[in-house]
Write a protein that holds these residues in place. Structure first.
Motif, PDB file in Angstrom:
ATOM      1  N   GLY A   1      56.051  34.872  51.811  1.00 37.38           N
ATOM      2  CA  GLY A   1      57.495  34.704  51.960  1.00 37.38           C
ATOM      3  C   GLY A   1      58.230  34.791  50.638  1.00 37.38           C
TER       4      GLY A   1
ATOM      5  N   GLN B   1      69.027  36.355  54.924  1.00 39.32           N
ATOM      6  CA  GLN B   1      68.498  35.016  55.128  1.00 39.32           C
ATOM      7  C   GLN B   1      66.993  35.005  55.345  1.00 39.32           C
ATOM      8  OE1 GLN B   1      70.566  32.898  58.164  1.00 39.32           O
ATOM      9  NE2 GLN B   1      69.324  31.069  58.007  1.00 39.32           N
ATOM     10  N   ASN B   2      66.491  35.926  56.140  1.00 36.65           N
ATOM     11  CA  ASN B   2      65.077  35.921  56.488  1.00 36.65           C
ATOM     12  C   ASN B   2      64.433  37.210  56.011  1.00 36.65           C
ATOM     13  OD1 ASN B   2      62.538  35.674  57.544  1.00 36.65           O
ATOM     14  ND2 ASN B   2      63.191  35.260  59.640  1.00 36.65           N
TER      15      ASN B   2
ATOM     16  N   GLN C   1      60.979  37.680  49.411  1.00 35.65           N
ATOM     17  CA  GLN C   1      62.324  37.365  48.936  1.00 35.65           C
ATOM     18  C   GLN C   1      62.576  38.008  47.577  1.00 35.65           C
ATOM     19  OE1 GLN C   1      65.213  36.918  50.115  1.00 35.65           O
ATOM     20  NE2 GLN C   1      64.915  34.852  50.907  1.00 35.65           N
TER      21      GLN C   1
ATOM     22  N   THR D   1      62.428  39.615  58.464  1.00 37.05           N
ATOM     23  CA  THR D   1      63.108  40.553  59.357  1.00 37.05           C
ATOM     24  C   THR D   1      64.043  41.484  58.586  1.00 37.05           C
ATOM     25  OG1 THR D   1      64.908  38.973  59.774  1.00 37.05           O
ATOM     26  CG2 THR D   1      63.032  38.930  61.280  1.00 37.05           C
ATOM     27  N   SER D   2      64.111  41.323  57.275  1.00 40.96           N
ATOM     28  CA  SER D   2      64.992  42.160  56.468  1.00 40.96           C
ATOM     29  C   SER D   2      64.314  43.435  56.003  1.00 40.96           C
ATOM     30  CB  SER D   2      65.496  41.372  55.249  1.00 40.96           C
ATOM     31  OG  SER D   2      66.255  40.249  55.672  1.00 40.96           O
TER      32      SER D   2
ATOM     33  N   THR E   1      65.669  29.995  52.592  1.00 41.65           N
ATOM     34  CA  THR E   1      65.274  29.461  53.889  1.00 41.65           C
ATOM     35  C   THR E   1      63.774  29.658  54.096  1.00 41.65           C
ATOM     36  OG1 THR E   1      67.443  29.878  54.845  1.00 41.65           O
ATOM     37  CG2 THR E   1      65.608  29.644  56.384  1.00 41.65           C
ATOM     38  N   ALA E   2      63.101  28.626  54.579  1.00 47.67           N
ATOM     39  CA  ALA E   2      61.674  28.659  54.930  1.00 47.67           C
ATOM     40  C   ALA E   2      60.761  28.801  53.713  1.00 47.67           C
ATOM     41  CB  ALA E   2      61.378  29.783  55.921  1.00 47.67           C
TER      42      ALA E   2
END
Length: 631
Positions: free
Chosen positions: A452, A392-393, A456, A396-397, A478-479
């Motif tokens: 971001g 999802q993020n 991803q 932090t992945s 997300t975001a």
């Protein structure tokens, strides 16, 4: 790249600390050779003299020069403090890493042990262990080390717990990295700053502690002496010659400040740089890919998946009896409000639910392999190369202290036996496929240097490093802004179509699911309550909750003078789900039957299933009145 330790000298506090510690080390090395005679020779004509040009700190009761004795004592004081710190920190880090090394269940016993040991004051523990190991140098070192260990165990436990739950640790688990390797490569480097700072602080504190023990007579014993023994000897003449006490005390304080200053500077410089290492699997790539060849047109078959937390009367199941099948090249979307069980379903499929949680299923088959019956090594290899998980993020992945390229190559080096260069070439190729410019340069960058959207895309590239048969994308947009979101979703679709891979897309945005997937699963309170083709979502949805989700999505025809449509009430907490239909308290069409029993997911047409007692009634009444009834 320049050594990160060079950054220490760029900070004033680091320069000061380095100068003091260097001086202490130099004195410790040369002290016994330079001042040994003056420190040990007895002069009966110079007993208890005060400060003078010949004796900077005066002399003791045997006429020995106190300054020389302080210089000589530096070696033993420093050596014992460093040994006690190293032993204490090492023990504390090992014990504090119990959850990562042993897992949550055994880790809880370690946590209890840490809490119990930290309940006792450090001084009491030092005295206790000193009594056990004896009044001598070895006993003092062991006592101080064991008294220090619980503090570092608690610090390590707290720091590792915050890192262990992040996405890049889950990714390491997916590709089958062992627990010790996860600890050394992914967890400890990310908490190094606090550990380094506290370890250097502890070294200075240990010198003071040894001084205190020796001053009390339970540390260093004659004829050896350290700062504390000199303080003890000089105390008797404090009122005649204060420097007999202030000299050794100043040495302790300066040494402690030096370590503290150096530790503060080093903590800001060291932790963000971990050397990239790699291991080679002895098995060759061809053999690895042959073992993971597609085994079934149905990539994923799940029957009655349940995720449970707790035990007995206190247990609850956020995922209850989820069943789904995905064929090669198919795309399935899972939609629902926050807390409906979407992400836990994905984690259950990827075998990432850890104790105290439990994931069970009547059938959990991936690429023709029943995951419950294959060996652990084979399961790790299968999930690590044929299953891609986009978390999802992305912030932090990824492990923030490792370069993107190194993180992409871990799985294929481990499971496909690629060399470092082969894995690097594949990583660059995958970064090119996902549309990142200058892929060679991007592979050498750290995650924080990516935007971001770039992070991803890099996450998707990581999933493509093997030969993915299934891509699970958990809230992948997300975001992200709308433009980047569209690009990421198109990229996922294109890659799945090219490689004939299946896609399981999880989102709370039903509009995203509708545009991206061919089939939609609507989840509520841990269950699938409707399963239908995405093309029929707006025209043939039968469950009131599905219609409510659709009505809550504004479009160009939405009347902006009216408040946005919302679903009244809130989704139930997993521990609050009762015997009836979970949506009944929020449904305008619920009856006593709905409140008494929960409907099963039954066929409602070709490729359509719904869990509702009155689907036709709800469909006829919800669509014409959605705007009014759900506001």
């Amino acid at each position: 790249m320049a050594s990160p330790w060079r950054a220490v000298v760029r900070r004033p506090v680091g320069v000061l600390g380095l100068l003091i510690v260097s001086a202490v080390v130099v004195i410790a090395v040369i002290g016994p050779q330079v001042w040994a005679d003056a420190a040990s020779t007895v002069h009966t004509d110079s007993l208890n003299q005060g400060v003078s040009a010949g004796h900077w700190f005066g002399t003791d009761s045997l006429g020995r020069d106190i300054f020389a004795r302080v210089m000589v004592a530096t070696r033993l004081s420093l050596a014992l403090a460093v040994v006690a710190t190293v032993v204490g920190v090492a023990l504390g880090v090992v014990v504090g890493s119990g959850r990562v090394l042993l897992g949550p269940v055994a880790g809880r016993a370690v946590d209890v042990f840490i809490n119990v040991t930290n309940a006792f004051p450090s001084l009491l523990m030092v005295l206790f262990f000193a009594a056990i190991f004896g009044v001598n140098t070895t006993g003092a070192v062991l006592a101080l080390a064991l008294a220090t260990a619980p503090v570092f165990a608690r610090l390590t436990w707290t720091l590792t717990a915050s890192v262990e739950s992040l996405g890049y640790v889950d990714a390491a688990k997916v590709i089958g990295v062992s627990r010790p390797r996860i600890l050394v490569r992914h967890v400890l480097p990310n908490v190094a700053e606090a550990l380094i700072l506290n370890a250097t602080l502890c070294a200075g504190t240990a010198m003071l502690a040894f001084g205190g023990l020796s001053f009390l007579g339970i540390g260093i014993q004659p004829p050896q002496y350290d700062y504390g023994r000199l303080l003890n000897d000089g105390f008797s003449q404090f009122y005649v010659n204060p420097m007999a006490v202030l000299g050794p005390a100043a040495a302790v304080i300066l040494a402690g400040l030096g370590f503290n200053f150096l530790g503060e500077a080093a903590a800001h410089s060291v932790s963000g740089r971990a050397a990239a290492t790699s291991t080679r699997n002895p098995k060759n790539e061809a053999a690895g890919e042959q073992r993971l060849r597609p085994g079934s047109p149905k990539v994923l078959c799940v029957e009655h998946l349940e995720v449970t937390f707790g035990a007995g009367e206190n247990s609850f199941s956020p995922v209850r009896g989820v069943s789904l099948e995905i064929e090669a090249g198919d795309s399935v979307g899972v939609v629902g409000e926050s807390g409906s069980g979407k992400s836990l379903t994905a984690l259950g499929i990827a075998e990432l639910i850890e104790a105290p949680g439990r994931a069970t299923a009547a059938r959990l088959e991936f690429d023709g392999n029943e995951l419950r019956s294959v060996g652990e090594a084979e399961k790790n290899r299968l999930l690590g190369t044929a299953l891609a998980v986009v978390f999802q993020n992305p912030m932090t992945s990824f492990n923030p202290i490792r370069r993107i390229g190194h993180q992409l190559t871990d799985g294929v080096q481990r499971h496909l036996g690629m060399s470092r260069q082969e894995a690097h070439d594949r990583a660059v190729s995958r970064l090119t496929e996902v549309g990142l410019p200058e892929p060679e340069a991007q592979a050498e960058r750290y995650p924080f240097e990516f935007s971001g959207g770039m992070q991803q895309r890099a996450m998707i590239a990581m999933g493509l490093m093997g030969s993915p048969r299934l891509i699970i994308a958990d809230e992948p947009t997300t975001a992200l802004d709308v433009t980047t979101q569209s690009r990421v979703l198109k990229l996922l679709k294109r890659l799945c179509e090219r490689d004939n891979a299946a896609l399981l897309l999880i989102s709370h945005d039903i509009a995203v699911i509708k545009r991206t997937t061919r089939r939609v699963l609507v989840m509520y309170a841990g269950r699938v309550i409707e399963d239908l083709p995405a093309a029929e979502l707006e025209t043939k949805a039968l469950h009131p909750y599905t219609a409510a989700l659709l009505s809550a999505v504004p479009d160009l025809e939405t009347d902006r003078s009216l408040p946005l449509t919302v679903i009244p009430g809130r989704a139930p907490d997993p521990s609050e789900v009762g015997p009836g239909c979970p949506f009944a308290p929020r449904c305008d069409y619920a009856t006593d039957k709905c409140r008494a029993s929960e409907p099963e997911l039954v066929p409602a047409g070709e490729l359509h299933r719904v869990a509702c007692f009155y689907p036709d009634l709800a469909a006829d009444r919800v669509r014409p009145t959605t705007q009014e009834s759900l506001v």
